[in-house]
Design a protein around this motif. Sequence first.
Motif: not given
Length: 298
Positions: A219, A223-224, A226-227, A240, A253, A256-257
């Motif tokens: 993770i 945040d984000g 790996y979008d 994850a 955590r 938030r992804q």
Amino acid sequence: MTDAFSKQVEQIKTGNGFIAALDQSGGSTPKALRLYGVEEDQYDGEEAMFGEIHAMRARIIKAPDFTNAKVIGAILFERTMRGDIDGKPVAQLLWEDRGIVPFLKIDKGLEDKANGAQMLKPMPGLQALLEEAKGFGVFGTKERSVIHEANAKGVADVIAQQFDVAKTVCNAGLVPIIEPEVDIHSETKAEAEAMLKAECLKHLDALDDNQDVMLKLTIPTNDGLYDDLADHPRVLRVVALSGGYSTAEACERLARQPKMIASFSRALTEGLSKQQSDSEFNDALGSNINKICSASVA
């Protein structure tokens, strides 16, 4: 592409839920059993040890909440794939009875640390193992490396090796889960993750149209991050790993992804014990499944 394989691809791409990691190998099995309330003096030898862990996995797989309503896939250890539950091969039971897509851990462990990373050990007999897995009805594979620091050569070498193995898996008709774990305790975790993402995008762009993969990643700190990987046309899903975080922190955590789902091992089995009644065991497992699923679909 068979009808079953097409259904499995769709479930992995779009299913609401997470992938359970039931793939502890010889080195990690004693610790997993201790957490399950089985001490090393309670079994005699390797065969008995693997018998205990197989019984634990069978108990998990047969639990009421362990279905594709919340668990879309499960990663198995080689011995588990070759075993059975109530007389039925495990991968076959997962898909036919529980609606869960089966994967197989294929790596043989890690090399010693070099350039801030640990590469995969050689995998002799890989082609034969992949053919065996297909015969058992396995959908995909998983292979884990570890990145300990933001060392450009180490990160590049790990990702290159992972994609080389992934191509072999794809050519065998299976879907690889590429797992270059970044150590959660790394002092350069965020920097290493940025390097990892750049290397992954480079290799993803070089894949053929018939080479689809998945990614299993720590993770991220940002945040984000790996979008973009999740949106890549060659990526079925980004999942994850919990990486040593507690279940609560890992889920917080992960929530938030927006484009990652869980593939947890220790977090899934947290609080489970051999000494629990079936009702207590199922309640505890169901609670873990609900927490992990909720974080995955948040």
